[in-house]
Design an enzyme around this catalytic site. Structure first.
Site, short mmCIF file in Angstrom:
data_model
loop_
_atom_site.label_atom_id
_atom_site.label_comp_id
_atom_site.label_asym_id
_atom_site.label_seq_id
_atom_site.Cartn_x
_atom_site.Cartn_y
_atom_site.Cartn_z
CE1 TYR A 91 0.20 1.90 4.25
CE2 TYR A 91 0.75 -0.46 4.65
CZ TYR A 91 0.82 0.75 5.10
OH TYR A 91 1.21 1.12 6.18
CB CYS A 92 1.40 4.05 -1.72
SG CYS A 92 0.02 4.26 -2.88
CB SER A 93 -0.18 8.34 0.17
OG SER A 93 1.20 8.60 0.65
CG PHE A 121 -1.98 5.10 5.98
CD1 PHE A 121 -2.13 3.97 6.58
CD2 PHE A 121 -1.64 6.39 6.32
CE1 PHE A 121 -2.05 4.03 7.94
CE2 PHE A 121 -1.91 6.54 7.88
CZ PHE A 121 -1.76 5.36 8.60
#
Length: 133
Positions: A91-93, A121
């Site tokens: 996952y990222c932002s 996130f």
């Protein structure tokens, strides 16, 4: 009476069997925040959550138990302690960021089994899931 054909129906929908095949395939590559949170809260193992964001963003808050492996740092050397047979959830932002896609691609190129956590996130927090710092 004239039936207007709008933008939605301009291209006809796929045959139901094609739709089943296409949508089922997506689950081989993606998971979502709710499924990850449920498995974590119920102690379901068999996967590692990989936070592909910067160390600074990771330190400010991350999915509980996630390992920080910023996308640009993913190499054979930086992943030598990870098990390629274990599923890795990247996952990222959030949806505005492609870091999780880049991380998943890089890990797959190195021989790892991967899925992306859609929403990242941003949606993890929006959904009210717990956050570690």
């Amino acid at each position: 009476m004239k039936v207007l054909r709008g933008l939605v129906a301009r291209v006809p929908a796929a045959d139901p069997a094609e739709t089943v095949a296409r949508l089922s395939e997506r689950f081989r590559f993606e998971t979502d925040c709710a499924d990850v949170a449920s498995d974590l809260s119920h102690g379901v193992g068999g996967f590692v959550v990989v936070d592909a964001r910067s160390p600074e963003k990771f330190a400010a808050g991350h999915v509980p138990g996630a390992v920080n492996l910023p996308t640009r740092t993913i190499t054979a050397e930086s992943t030598k302690d990870l098990d390629p047979q274990t599923l890795h959830i990247t996952y990222c932002s959030g949806p505005h960021c492609n870091g999780s896609t880049r991380a998943a691609l890089r890990l797959a190129e190195l021989g790892f089994r991967v899925k992306e956590m859609i929403g990242g996130f941003h949606h993890w927090r929006l959904d009210g899931h717990p956050v570690d710092q």
